[in-house]
Design an enzyme around this catalytic site. Structure first.
Site, PDB file in Angstrom:
ATOM      1  N   ASN A 216      16.368   3.516 -12.653  1.00  8.14           N
ATOM      2  CA  ASN A 216      16.894   4.380 -13.717  1.00  8.14           C
ATOM      3  C   ASN A 216      16.781   5.842 -13.250  1.00  8.14           C
ATOM      4  O   ASN A 216      15.685   6.312 -12.923  1.00  8.14           O
ATOM      5  CB  ASN A 216      16.074   4.145 -14.995  1.00  8.14           C
ATOM      6  CG  ASN A 216      16.570   5.000 -16.151  1.00  8.14           C
ATOM      7  OD1 ASN A 216      16.803   6.199 -15.996  1.00  8.14           O
ATOM      8  ND2 ASN A 216      16.722   4.397 -17.312  1.00  8.14           N
TER       9      ASN A 216
ATOM     10  N   HIS B  23      15.956  10.684 -15.265  1.00  5.73           N
ATOM     11  CA  HIS B  23      15.067  11.847 -15.120  1.00  5.73           C
ATOM     12  C   HIS B  23      15.565  12.867 -14.096  1.00  5.73           C
ATOM     13  O   HIS B  23      15.181  14.030 -14.151  1.00  5.73           O
ATOM     14  CB  HIS B  23      13.656  11.406 -14.753  1.00  5.73           C
ATOM     15  CG  HIS B  23      12.959  10.750 -15.906  1.00  5.73           C
ATOM     16  ND1 HIS B  23      12.860  11.337 -17.145  1.00  5.73           N
ATOM     17  CD2 HIS B  23      12.332   9.568 -16.007  1.00  5.73           C
ATOM     18  CE1 HIS B  23      12.211  10.534 -17.951  1.00  5.73           C
ATOM     19  NE2 HIS B  23      11.887   9.446 -17.291  1.00  5.73           N
TER      20      HIS B  23
ATOM     21  N   ARG C 238      17.818  23.294 -16.755  1.00  2.00           N
ATOM     22  CA  ARG C 238      18.347  24.606 -16.380  1.00  2.00           C
ATOM     23  C   ARG C 238      19.850  24.718 -16.586  1.00  2.00           C
ATOM     24  O   ARG C 238      20.451  25.710 -16.214  1.00  2.00           O
ATOM     25  CB  ARG C 238      18.076  24.850 -14.890  1.00  2.00           C
ATOM     26  CG  ARG C 238      16.705  25.358 -14.557  1.00  2.00           C
ATOM     27  CD  ARG C 238      16.649  26.856 -14.827  1.00  2.00           C
ATOM     28  NE  ARG C 238      15.350  27.387 -14.532  1.00  2.00           N
ATOM     29  CZ  ARG C 238      15.034  28.014 -13.404  1.00  2.00           C
ATOM     30  NH1 ARG C 238      15.926  28.164 -12.465  1.00  2.00           N
ATOM     31  NH2 ARG C 238      13.824  28.488 -13.235  1.00  2.00           N
TER      32      ARG C 238
ATOM     33  N   HIS D 123      21.266   5.958 -18.839  1.00  2.00           N
ATOM     34  CA  HIS D 123      21.437   5.909 -20.289  1.00  2.00           C
ATOM     35  C   HIS D 123      22.265   7.137 -20.666  1.00  2.00           C
ATOM     36  O   HIS D 123      21.786   8.262 -20.578  1.00  2.00           O
ATOM     37  CB  HIS D 123      20.049   5.959 -20.955  1.00  2.00           C
ATOM     38  CG  HIS D 123      20.098   5.842 -22.450  1.00  2.00           C
ATOM     39  ND1 HIS D 123      18.962   5.752 -23.220  1.00  2.00           N
ATOM     40  CD2 HIS D 123      21.130   5.798 -23.329  1.00  2.00           C
ATOM     41  CE1 HIS D 123      19.286   5.652 -24.493  1.00  2.00           C
ATOM     42  NE2 HIS D 123      20.599   5.693 -24.587  1.00  2.00           N
TER      43      HIS D 123
ATOM     44  N   ARG E  52      23.303   9.117 -23.355  1.00  3.29           N
ATOM     45  CA  ARG E  52      22.945   9.266 -24.771  1.00  3.29           C
ATOM     46  C   ARG E  52      24.041  10.012 -25.507  1.00  3.29           C
ATOM     47  O   ARG E  52      24.777  10.807 -24.924  1.00  3.29           O
ATOM     48  CB  ARG E  52      21.619  10.030 -24.891  1.00  3.29           C
ATOM     49  CG  ARG E  52      20.440   9.300 -24.276  1.00  3.29           C
ATOM     50  CD  ARG E  52      19.145  10.049 -24.555  1.00  3.29           C
ATOM     51  NE  ARG E  52      18.740   9.884 -25.915  1.00  3.29           N
ATOM     52  CZ  ARG E  52      17.737   9.095 -26.315  1.00  3.29           C
ATOM     53  NH1 ARG E  52      17.020   8.438 -25.434  1.00  3.29           N
ATOM     54  NH2 ARG E  52      17.431   8.985 -27.569  1.00  3.29           N
TER      55      ARG E  52
ATOM     56  N   ARG F 119      21.739  14.519 -23.489  1.00  6.72           N
ATOM     57  CA  ARG F 119      20.612  15.374 -23.093  1.00  6.72           C
ATOM     58  C   ARG F 119      20.300  15.297 -21.597  1.00  6.72           C
ATOM     59  O   ARG F 119      19.712  16.201 -21.057  1.00  6.72           O
ATOM     60  CB  ARG F 119      19.365  15.053 -23.912  1.00  6.72           C
ATOM     61  CG  ARG F 119      18.780  13.705 -23.603  1.00  6.72           C
ATOM     62  CD  ARG F 119      17.418  13.531 -24.238  1.00  6.72           C
ATOM     63  NE  ARG F 119      17.525  13.328 -25.669  1.00  6.72           N
ATOM     64  CZ  ARG F 119      16.587  12.718 -26.387  1.00  6.72           C
ATOM     65  NH1 ARG F 119      15.479  12.295 -25.800  1.00  6.72           N
ATOM     66  NH2 ARG F 119      16.725  12.538 -27.675  1.00  6.72           N
ATOM     67  N   HIS F 120      20.662  14.186 -20.959  1.00  9.41           N
ATOM     68  CA  HIS F 120      20.439  14.140 -19.502  1.00  9.41           C
ATOM     69  C   HIS F 120      21.702  13.699 -18.753  1.00  9.41           C
ATOM     70  O   HIS F 120      22.415  14.537 -18.225  1.00  9.41           O
ATOM     71  CB  HIS F 120      19.181  13.343 -19.111  1.00  9.41           C
ATOM     72  CG  HIS F 120      18.914  12.081 -19.865  1.00  9.41           C
ATOM     73  ND1 HIS F 120      19.833  11.076 -19.992  1.00  9.41           N
ATOM     74  CD2 HIS F 120      17.797  11.655 -20.521  1.00  9.41           C
ATOM     75  CE1 HIS F 120      19.305  10.082 -20.690  1.00  9.41           C
ATOM     76  NE2 HIS F 120      18.079  10.402 -21.042  1.00  9.41           N
TER      77      HIS F 120
ATOM     78  N   GLU G 140      22.893   1.831 -20.044  1.00 10.70           N
ATOM     79  CA  GLU G 140      22.163   1.704 -21.314  1.00 10.70           C
ATOM     80  C   GLU G 140      22.929   2.509 -22.341  1.00 10.70           C
ATOM     81  O   GLU G 140      23.274   3.672 -22.089  1.00 10.70           O
ATOM     82  CB  GLU G 140      20.751   2.275 -21.185  1.00 10.70           C
ATOM     83  CG  GLU G 140      19.815   1.421 -20.388  1.00 10.70           C
ATOM     84  CD  GLU G 140      18.446   2.071 -20.268  1.00 10.70           C
ATOM     85  OE1 GLU G 140      18.153   3.021 -21.016  1.00 10.70           O
ATOM     86  OE2 GLU G 140      17.688   1.641 -19.407  1.00 10.70           O
TER      87      GLU G 140
ATOM     88  N   THR H 251      13.456   5.969 -25.272  1.00 10.38           N
ATOM     89  CA  THR H 251      13.730   4.827 -26.149  1.00 10.38           C
ATOM     90  C   THR H 251      12.406   4.290 -26.671  1.00 10.38           C
ATOM     91  O   THR H 251      11.509   3.975 -25.893  1.00 10.38           O
ATOM     92  CB  THR H 251      14.476   3.729 -25.356  1.00 10.38           C
ATOM     93  OG1 THR H 251      15.569   4.346 -24.680  1.00 10.38           O
ATOM     94  CG2 THR H 251      14.994   2.647 -26.274  1.00 10.38           C
TER      95      THR H 251
ATOM     96  N   GLU I   6      16.547  -7.714 -22.016  1.00 14.43           N
ATOM     97  CA  GLU I   6      15.582  -6.922 -21.259  1.00 14.43           C
ATOM     98  C   GLU I   6      14.359  -6.789 -22.159  1.00 14.43           C
ATOM     99  O   GLU I   6      14.429  -6.200 -23.243  1.00 14.43           O
ATOM    100  CB  GLU I   6      16.142  -5.544 -20.907  1.00 14.43           C
ATOM    101  CG  GLU I   6      15.122  -4.712 -20.119  1.00 14.43           C
ATOM    102  CD  GLU I   6      15.601  -3.313 -19.793  1.00 14.43           C
ATOM    103  OE1 GLU I   6      16.821  -3.090 -19.686  1.00 14.43           O
ATOM    104  OE2 GLU I   6      14.731  -2.427 -19.657  1.00 14.43           O
TER     105      GLU I   6
ATOM    106  N   HIS J  73      10.333  -0.626 -18.972  1.00 18.23           N
ATOM    107  CA  HIS J  73       9.822   0.503 -19.765  1.00 18.23           C
ATOM    108  C   HIS J  73       8.353   0.726 -19.450  1.00 18.23           C
ATOM    109  O   HIS J  73       7.500  -0.099 -19.775  1.00 18.23           O
ATOM    110  CB  HIS J  73       9.994   0.333 -21.282  1.00 18.23           C
ATOM    111  CG  HIS J  73      10.295   1.663 -21.938  1.00 18.23           C
ATOM    112  ND1 HIS J  73       9.352   2.645 -22.024  1.00 18.23           N
ATOM    113  CD2 HIS J  73      11.437   2.179 -22.449  1.00 18.23           C
ATOM    114  CE1 HIS J  73       9.900   3.712 -22.593  1.00 18.23           C
ATOM    115  NE2 HIS J  73      11.162   3.457 -22.853  1.00 18.23           N
TER     116      HIS J  73
HETATM  117  N1  PXP Z   1      14.698   0.067 -19.891  1.00 15.15           N
HETATM  118  C1  PXP Z   1      15.152   0.781 -20.948  1.00 15.15           C
HETATM  119  C2  PXP Z   1      15.969   0.083 -21.973  1.00 15.15           C
HETATM  120  C3  PXP Z   1      14.857   2.150 -21.076  1.00 15.15           C
HETATM  121  O1  PXP Z   1      15.305   2.832 -22.133  1.00 15.15           O
HETATM  122  C4  PXP Z   1      14.100   2.778 -20.060  1.00 15.15           C
HETATM  123  C5  PXP Z   1      13.812   4.240 -20.158  1.00 15.15           C
HETATM  124  O2  PXP Z   1      14.964   4.981 -20.079  1.00 15.15           O
HETATM  125  C6  PXP Z   1      13.682   2.000 -18.972  1.00 15.15           C
HETATM  126  C7  PXP Z   1      13.965   0.637 -18.923  1.00 15.15           C
HETATM  127  C8  PXP Z   1      12.884   2.580 -17.847  1.00 15.15           C
HETATM  128  O3  PXP Z   1      11.665   3.037 -18.318  1.00 15.15           O
HETATM  129  P1  PXP Z   1      10.759   3.961 -17.417  1.00 15.15           P
HETATM  130  O4  PXP Z   1      11.526   5.227 -17.192  1.00 15.15           O
HETATM  131  O5  PXP Z   1       9.544   4.153 -18.238  1.00 15.15           O
HETATM  132  O6  PXP Z   1      10.513   3.220 -16.139  1.00 15.15           O
END
Ligand code: PXP
Length: 238
Positions: A7, A10, A18, A43, A45, A49-50, A70, A101, A151, A191
């Site tokens: 994922n 981040h 910025r 994801h 959103r 936001r990202h 996502e 989430t 998931e 997660h």
């Molecule tokens: N799965 C889902 C559905 C999520 O929303 C996230 C976080 O965006 C993740 C997995 C990954 O989680 P983490 O960033 O804590 O590894």
């Protein structure tokens, strides 16, 4: 052997802090693919936001592994997922105030809505996963409304404050994985998984894929994305 989907939200979070042009998530996605990940997850959103729409377009254009989107079960996202032809849609709940989430999607309470969204995605050939809490009722509802995959939300396992609590949550995940696989659902999890807590989860035989973001991207600040991915792959694939 479980697959690893990285994922990269981040990376976009850092860029958007910025409103700058770097770091570009696509660059990290391509390097992570070279390092061996099996898929890339983002994801998109509703508040953007990202990850931004253009990130999704670039990813679709350039990555060679599986693109997992996502998304909230709303018409805007269904439209984008089908237009871009993502490889998989993972339906997640979305609350505008949350930092990340916060829990699984409630398939029991939102059966009709989710069934309709799954049908729409299926009609364009997109398989659908539902991000759910480890609860047998959620698994049953996910199966009934036609999901291809679940998931399992590992947040409670990841946030456990003691080894005993972690083991109890791990056991719950194991039981749910086995229940879901027996009904014919594919089983993923994610997660809060990290380099310390991932091993017991990887040992669950029914688990086909892990979705991990924060811990790998955080570690990449110190060791680079190549090493961060390879260290996690070693744990996930043995
Ligand atoms: N799965 C889902 C559905 C999520 O929303 C996230 C976080 O965006 C993740 C997995 C990954 O989680 P983490 O960033 O804590 O590894």
């Amino acid at each position: 052997m479980a697959r690893l989907s990285l994922n990269i939200d981040h990376v976009a979070t850092l860029r958007e802090a910025r409103k700058a042009r770097e770091p570009e998530p696509i660059g990290i996605a391509l390097l992570a693919e070279l390092a061996g990940v099996d898929g890339i997850t983002v994801h998109l959103r509703q508040d953007r936001r990202h990850i931004q729409d253009r990130d999704l377009h670039w990813l679709r254009e350039l990555i060679r592994t599986e693109l997992n989107l996502e998304m909230a079960p709303v018409p805007e996202m269904v439209g984008l997922a089908t237009k871009i032809k993502v490889d998989r849609a993972t339906l997640v709940p979305e609350n505008r105030e949350e930092i990340t989430t916060e829990g699984g999607i409630d398939c029991v309470s939102h059966k009709q809505l989710l069934a309709a969204v799954i049908d729409q995605l299926h009609s364009t050939g997109i398989p659908v996963s539902l991000f759910i809490d480890p609860d047998p009722l959620q698994v049953q509802a996910a199966k009934e409304i036609g999901a291809d995959c679940i998931e399992i939300n590992t947040a409670r396992y990841s946030e456990a404050r003691s080894l005993k609590a972690e083991e109890a949550e791990g056991k719950k995940i194991q039981e749910i994985a086995s229940l879901a696989a027996n009904t014919g659902l594919r089983v993923h999890a994610g997660h809060g998984l990290n380099y310390r807590n991932v091993t017991p989860i990887v040992r669950i035989p029914e688990l086909q894929e892990l979705s991990i973001g924060h811990s790998i991207i955080a570690r990449s600040l110190f060791v680079g994305i190549w090493v961060a991915v390879q260290e996690m792959l070693k744990l996930v694939k043995g």
